[in-house]
Design a protein around this motif. Structure first.
Motif, PDB file in Angstrom:
ATOM      1  N   ASP A 281       0.821  -1.212   0.000  1.00 13.54           N
ATOM      2  CA  ASP A 281       0.000   0.000   0.000  1.00 13.54           C
ATOM      3  C   ASP A 281       0.859   1.268   0.000  1.00 13.54           C
ATOM      4  OD1 ASP A 281      -2.324  -1.512  -0.076  1.00 13.54           O
ATOM      5  OD2 ASP A 281      -2.745  -1.294   2.073  1.00 13.54           O
ATOM      6  N   ALA A 282       1.986   1.236   0.693  1.00 12.91           N
ATOM      7  CA  ALA A 282       2.890   2.398   0.689  1.00 12.91           C
ATOM      8  C   ALA A 282       3.476   2.621  -0.708  1.00 12.91           C
ATOM      9  CB  ALA A 282       3.993   2.205   1.725  1.00 12.91           C
ATOM     10  N   VAL A 283       3.879   1.549  -1.369  1.00  9.39           N
ATOM     11  CA  VAL A 283       4.416   1.655  -2.731  1.00  9.39           C
ATOM     12  C   VAL A 283       3.310   2.073  -3.691  1.00  9.39           C
ATOM     13  CG1 VAL A 283       5.420   0.330  -4.648  1.00  9.39           C
ATOM     14  CG2 VAL A 283       6.319   0.061  -2.321  1.00  9.39           C
ATOM     15  N   HIS A 284       2.133   1.512  -3.507  1.00  9.75           N
ATOM     16  CA  HIS A 284       0.991   1.850  -4.356  1.00  9.75           C
ATOM     17  C   HIS A 284       0.671   3.348  -4.252  1.00  9.75           C
ATOM     18  CE1 HIS A 284      -2.787   1.210  -6.472  1.00  9.75           C
ATOM     19  NE2 HIS A 284      -3.432   1.790  -5.476  1.00  9.75           N
ATOM     20  N   ALA A 285       0.640   3.877  -3.038  1.00 10.09           N
ATOM     21  CA  ALA A 285       0.351   5.303  -2.837  1.00 10.09           C
ATOM     22  C   ALA A 285       1.417   6.163  -3.513  1.00 10.09           C
ATOM     23  CB  ALA A 285       0.263   5.619  -1.342  1.00 10.09           C
ATOM     24  N   ARG A 286       2.677   5.788  -3.368  1.00  7.21           N
ATOM     25  CA  ARG A 286       3.762   6.535  -4.013  1.00  7.21           C
ATOM     26  C   ARG A 286       3.625   6.464  -5.524  1.00  7.21           C
ATOM     27  NH1 ARG A 286       9.132   7.376  -2.328  1.00  7.21           N
ATOM     28  NH2 ARG A 286       8.093   7.891  -0.384  1.00  7.21           N
TER      29      ARG A 286
ATOM     30  N   LEU B 167       0.856   6.036  -7.332  1.00  5.53           N
ATOM     31  CA  LEU B 167      -0.265   6.869  -7.772  1.00  5.53           C
ATOM     32  C   LEU B 167       0.100   8.348  -7.727  1.00  5.53           C
ATOM     33  CD1 LEU B 167      -3.351   5.094  -6.170  1.00  5.53           C
ATOM     34  CD2 LEU B 167      -2.338   4.734  -8.433  1.00  5.53           C
ATOM     35  N   GLU B 168       0.831   8.749  -6.702  1.00 11.59           N
ATOM     36  CA  GLU B 168       1.268  10.139  -6.582  1.00 11.59           C
ATOM     37  C   GLU B 168       2.085  10.551  -7.809  1.00 11.59           C
ATOM     38  OE1 GLU B 168       4.666  12.257  -3.871  1.00 11.59           O
ATOM     39  OE2 GLU B 168       3.276  10.901  -2.849  1.00 11.59           O
TER      40      GLU B 168
ATOM     41  N   VAL C 147       2.268   8.912 -10.829  1.00 10.05           N
ATOM     42  CA  VAL C 147       1.556   8.714 -12.091  1.00 10.05           C
ATOM     43  C   VAL C 147       0.556   9.844 -12.331  1.00 10.05           C
ATOM     44  CG1 VAL C 147      -0.049   7.182 -13.322  1.00 10.05           C
ATOM     45  CG2 VAL C 147       1.970   6.231 -12.194  1.00 10.05           C
ATOM     46  N   ARG C 148      -0.037  10.389 -11.271  1.00  6.47           N
ATOM     47  CA  ARG C 148      -0.978  11.511 -11.429  1.00  6.47           C
ATOM     48  C   ARG C 148      -0.331  12.706 -12.130  1.00  6.47           C
ATOM     49  NH1 ARG C 148      -2.530  10.087  -6.130  1.00  6.47           N
ATOM     50  NH2 ARG C 148      -4.558   9.085  -6.184  1.00  6.47           N
ATOM     51  N   SER C 149       0.979  12.832 -11.973  1.00 12.30           N
ATOM     52  CA  SER C 149       1.685  13.993 -12.539  1.00 12.30           C
ATOM     53  C   SER C 149       2.139  13.777 -13.985  1.00 12.30           C
ATOM     54  CB  SER C 149       2.905  14.314 -11.666  1.00 12.30           C
ATOM     55  OG  SER C 149       3.908  13.321 -11.843  1.00 12.30           O
ATOM     56  N   VAL C 150       1.924  12.603 -14.530  1.00 11.16           N
ATOM     57  CA  VAL C 150       2.422  12.264 -15.864  1.00 11.16           C
ATOM     58  C   VAL C 150       1.527  12.860 -16.948  1.00 11.16           C
ATOM     59  CG1 VAL C 150       2.819  10.332 -17.463  1.00 11.16           C
ATOM     60  CG2 VAL C 150       3.544  10.142 -15.083  1.00 11.16           C
ATOM     61  N   SER C 151       2.164  13.563 -17.865  1.00  9.25           N
ATOM     62  CA  SER C 151       1.438  14.067 -19.045  1.00  9.25           C
ATOM     63  C   SER C 151       1.641  13.078 -20.190  1.00  9.25           C
ATOM     64  CB  SER C 151       1.961  15.441 -19.450  1.00  9.25           C
ATOM     65  OG  SER C 151       3.263  15.312 -20.001  1.00  9.25           O
ATOM     66  N   ASP C 152       0.831  13.199 -21.206  1.00  3.61           N
ATOM     67  CA  ASP C 152       0.979  12.330 -22.372  1.00  3.61           C
ATOM     68  C   ASP C 152       2.382  12.477 -22.969  1.00  3.61           C
ATOM     69  OD1 ASP C 152      -1.597  11.525 -21.913  1.00  3.61           O
ATOM     70  OD2 ASP C 152      -2.442  12.486 -23.692  1.00  3.61           O
TER      71      ASP C 152
END
Length: 170
Positions: free
Chosen positions: A108-113, A115-116, A118-123
């Motif tokens: 869950d700690a790795v998953h949260a990191r 997602l954090e 990946v949210r910032s990734v642009s195309d």
């Protein structure tokens, strides 16, 4: 839909599969190997999490959760701090023992990191080369898809082992 949204959905699905394979099992059940050289659920989930942690930290130039949050000490495994399970022998696979809480806490700690980041990734970011030791060089998009593919494969293997373990006579 943006690429980041698609990747977030894929990583969320991995999380659901990991939790489904691990929750409610004892440490003994998680360490069960369906034959003497098979991978256990504990090893599969630890390994997929280590690979995700390693690869995500690498492409986003951050420290791994494994070392930053001292998961290495919490697991107490007899491997070096950079071990991910890649190339492990059968004996090493058998050395990975952990509770469901420990496995899922680290996951869950790795998953949260993940997602954090990946949210910032642009195309456009997906075309950035993150590993030029391959021919062709590996882009961020290819690396992220590779992580999801490996995670899904191992989560599916863990789910299969769980099914076998749960059907064994007690």
């Amino acid at each position: 839909m943006k690429s980041a949204d698609l990747l977030l959905d894929l990583f969320e699905r991995v999380g659901e599969a990991v939790h489904g394979a691990v929750e409610g099992l004892s440490e003994e059940e998680l360490a069960t190997r369906i034959d003497e050289d098979a991978n256990s659920i504990a090893w599969l989930v630890w390994h997929l999490t280590r690979i995700q942690d390693d690869h995500i930290a690498g492409v986003f130039d951050t420290e791994q959760v494994w070392t930053e949050d001292d998961w290495q000490s919490r697991f107490g495994l007899p491997f070096g701090k950079n071990a991910t399970g890649y190339g492990h022998s059968s004996k090493q696979v058998g050395q990975v023992r952990a509770s469901a809480d420990l496995l899922l806490g680290y996951y869950d700690a790795v998953h949260a990191r993940t997602l954090e980041h990946v949210r910032s990734v642009s195309d456009a970011d997906l075309d950035r080369v993150v590993d030029d030791s391959w021919d062709p060089p590996v882009t961020l998009g290819v690396r992220l898809v590779s992580v999801v593919a490996e995670d899904n494969q191992h989560a599916g293997q863990a789910a299969y082992v769980r099914g076998v373990v749960e059907r064994r006579p007690t």
